[in-house]
Design an enzyme around this catalytic site. Sequence first.
Site, PDB file in Angstrom:
ATOM      1  N   LYS A  13       0.791  -1.073   0.080  1.00 36.56           N
ATOM      2  CA  LYS A  13       0.045  -0.116   0.086  1.00 36.56           C
ATOM      3  C   LYS A  13       0.901   1.301  -0.164  1.00 36.56           C
ATOM      4  CE  LYS A  13      -2.125  -1.013   3.841  1.00 36.56           C
ATOM      5  NZ  LYS A  13      -1.427  -2.385   4.326  1.00 36.56           N
ATOM      6  N   ARG A  88     -10.599   0.670   8.595  1.00 32.68           N
ATOM      7  CA  ARG A  88      -9.871  -0.709   9.009  1.00 32.68           C
ATOM      8  C   ARG A  88     -10.980  -1.503   9.612  1.00 32.68           C
ATOM      9  NH1 ARG A  88      -4.076   0.347   8.678  1.00 32.68           N
ATOM     10  NH2 ARG A  88      -2.930  -1.718   8.988  1.00 32.68           N
ATOM     11  N   ARG A 127      11.464  -5.428   5.435  1.00 29.37           N
ATOM     12  CA  ARG A 127      11.308  -4.030   5.048  1.00 29.37           C
ATOM     13  C   ARG A 127      12.170  -2.965   5.871  1.00 29.37           C
ATOM     14  NH1 ARG A 127       5.543  -1.891   5.588  1.00 29.37           N
ATOM     15  NH2 ARG A 127       5.587  -3.024   7.657  1.00 29.37           N
ATOM     16  N   ARG A 160      10.867  -1.242  11.480  1.00 23.46           N
ATOM     17  CA  ARG A 160       9.505  -1.002  12.365  1.00 23.46           C
ATOM     18  C   ARG A 160       9.410  -1.908  13.509  1.00 23.46           C
ATOM     19  NH1 ARG A 160       4.672   0.174   8.203  1.00 23.46           N
ATOM     20  NH2 ARG A 160       3.422  -1.154   9.894  1.00 23.46           N
ATOM     21  N   ARG A 171      -1.130  -9.219  13.027  1.00 24.52           N
ATOM     22  CA  ARG A 171      -1.619  -8.048  12.120  1.00 24.52           C
ATOM     23  C   ARG A 171      -2.450  -8.699  10.939  1.00 24.52           C
ATOM     24  NH1 ARG A 171       3.906  -5.372  11.124  1.00 24.52           N
ATOM     25  NH2 ARG A 171       2.793  -4.214   9.107  1.00 24.52           N
TER      26      ARG A 171
END
Length: 219
Positions: A13, A88, A127, A160, A171
Site C-alpha cells: 500500500k 480498517r 522492510r 519498524r 496483524r
Amino acid sequence: MRLLIMGAPGAGKGTQAALIKDYYKIPHISTGDMFREAISKQTKVGLEAKSYIDKGDLVPDSVTIELVRERLLKDDCKNGFLLDGFPRTIAQAKALDQMLKNLEIKLDAVLNVDIDDRILIERIVGRRTCSKCKESYHMTNKKPKVEGICDLCGGTLIQRVDDTEETIKNRLNVYHLQTEPVMDYYNNQGLVKSVDGFGDIEKIFEKVKNLLGGIDDFN
Ligand code: AP5
Ligand code: MG
C-alpha cells in the site's frame, strides 16, 4: 481524485501510494505513518496508540476517526486525497461516510492491493524505512544504493517495531477479521478496483494507472 488504498499488511500500500501521490498530485494520508509520527513526538495520541501498534492490534476507533477527521479538513485535501490504512473497521467506514457527506464529497475508488499471505511475512520482515523521509525499502526486493542509507535524503534506514514475525501474524489475523469486511462494504457500493500486488513495483503501478484512469479525468 479521492481514493482509498486497502490491502493486507505488507501488500505494498505504502509503496504504491508514494507513486500514486506523485502522479496524481494528491496528499498521501497514512494513519500508520501518522501514528508513528505521534509516537516519535510522544503526543497524547502517540502514547495512547503505542501499546496497540506494538502488539499489532488496531488503535481504538474513536482515536483513529478523530485523527482522520482533522486531517481531511486541511487545505491540501481540497482537490483530493489518498487514504492508506483507513478505514480498517466497519465503524471507521461509516464514520468516513459521514465525514465525506459533511464535506459534500464522494470517493472515486477503493484500490485493493491483493496478495497471498505467504508472501507478506517475507516482505514485512525485510522492510526497512527511512527514519527521516519515511521512504520504504526492502533488504532484497528494493535495496538502497548504500546499505542502511536512504537514496532520497541520506537518512538512516530503520526497522519498524511491529515488523517482527510474531506481531505480523497478529496483524494478518486482525486484517482478515476486522478489515476484510470493509472491503465487502465498498464492494457492495461498486467502488473496489483490485490489482494483483505480486510482481514488479513499477508494473503494478502501470496497472493501477490503467484502473484509475488519467490525471485529466479528475481535474
Ligand atoms: P500501517 O502502517 O498501515 O501498516 P499495515 O497496514 O500493517 O501495512 P504496512 O505499512 O505494513 O504495509 P504496506 O501495505 O504499506 O506495504 P509496503 O508498501 O510498506 O499500520 C500499522 C499499525 O497502525 C496497525 O497495525 C495499527 O495498529 C495502527 N493503525 C493504522 N491505521 C489504523 C486504523 N485505521 N485503525 C486502527 N489502527 C490503525 O511494502 C512492504 C514491503 O514490501 C516493503 O519493504 C516494500 O519495499 C516491499 N514491497 C512493496 N511492493 C513490493 C512488490 N511489488 N514486490 C516486492 N516487494 C515489495
Ligand atoms: Mg504502509
